[in-house]
Design a protein around this motif. Structure first.
Motif, PDB file in Angstrom:
ATOM      1  N   GLU A   1      -3.157  60.999   6.027  1.00  0.00           N
ATOM      2  CA  GLU A   1      -2.273  59.913   5.601  1.00  0.00           C
ATOM      3  C   GLU A   1      -0.903  60.482   5.237  1.00  0.00           C
ATOM      4  O   GLU A   1      -0.799  61.405   4.431  1.00  0.00           O
TER       5      GLU A   1
ATOM      6  N   HIS B   1       2.474  59.726   3.374  1.00  0.00           N
ATOM      7  CA  HIS B   1       3.058  58.854   2.354  1.00  0.00           C
ATOM      8  C   HIS B   1       4.577  58.992   2.423  1.00  0.00           C
ATOM      9  O   HIS B   1       5.100  60.103   2.327  1.00  0.00           O
TER      10      HIS B   1
ATOM     11  N   ASN C   1       1.513  55.377   4.914  1.00  0.00           N
ATOM     12  CA  ASN C   1       1.632  54.581   3.700  1.00  0.00           C
ATOM     13  C   ASN C   1       3.119  54.413   3.384  1.00  0.00           C
ATOM     14  O   ASN C   1       3.784  55.362   2.974  1.00  0.00           O
ATOM     15  N   CYS C   2       3.623  53.206   3.584  1.00  0.00           N
ATOM     16  CA  CYS C   2       5.046  52.917   3.372  1.00  0.00           C
ATOM     17  C   CYS C   2       5.281  52.062   2.130  1.00  0.00           C
ATOM     18  O   CYS C   2       6.365  51.484   1.971  1.00  0.00           O
ATOM     19  N   THR C   3       4.304  51.966   1.239  1.00  0.00           N
ATOM     20  CA  THR C   3       4.431  51.079   0.087  1.00  0.00           C
ATOM     21  C   THR C   3       5.554  51.500  -0.860  1.00  0.00           C
ATOM     22  O   THR C   3       6.106  50.664  -1.568  1.00  0.00           O
ATOM     23  N   ALA C   4       5.916  52.786  -0.878  1.00  0.00           N
ATOM     24  CA  ALA C   4       6.984  53.253  -1.763  1.00  0.00           C
ATOM     25  C   ALA C   4       8.270  53.575  -0.997  1.00  0.00           C
ATOM     26  O   ALA C   4       9.198  54.148  -1.547  1.00  0.00           O
TER      27      ALA C   4
END
Length: 77
Positions: free
Chosen positions: A17, A19, A51-54
């Motif tokens: 993953e 990030h 993971n592009c949430t931040a």
């Protein structure tokens, strides 16, 4: 660093993953793509996640397209 890799062993397959955090420059995005590809090559049939949430921005859709285009070229070799 505006990105980092996380490797996890799942019961059936490894997971890699990437990030993405904060603002990514095109060169940082390129470095993340290269590191992800290198990490994936070291694994047997990994599941790749992004993971592009931040992620806050700092790039354009064209940068993302170019990275995808480059990734496809690397995978074909």
């Amino acid at each position: 660093m505006s990105w980092h890799l996380e490797m996890t062993e799942h019961a059936s397959f490894p997971i890699l993953e990437t990030h993405y955090v904060g603002v990514l420059s095109p060169s940082q995005l390129s470095a993340a793509v290269h590191a992800t590809i290198d990490g994936a090559r070291a694994m047997t049939r990994p599941l790749l996640l992004g993971n592009c949430t931040a992620l806050a921005g700092g790039h354009s859709p064209f940068d993302l397209y170019r990275s995808e285009e480059h990734t496809s070229e690397l995978q074909s070799h």
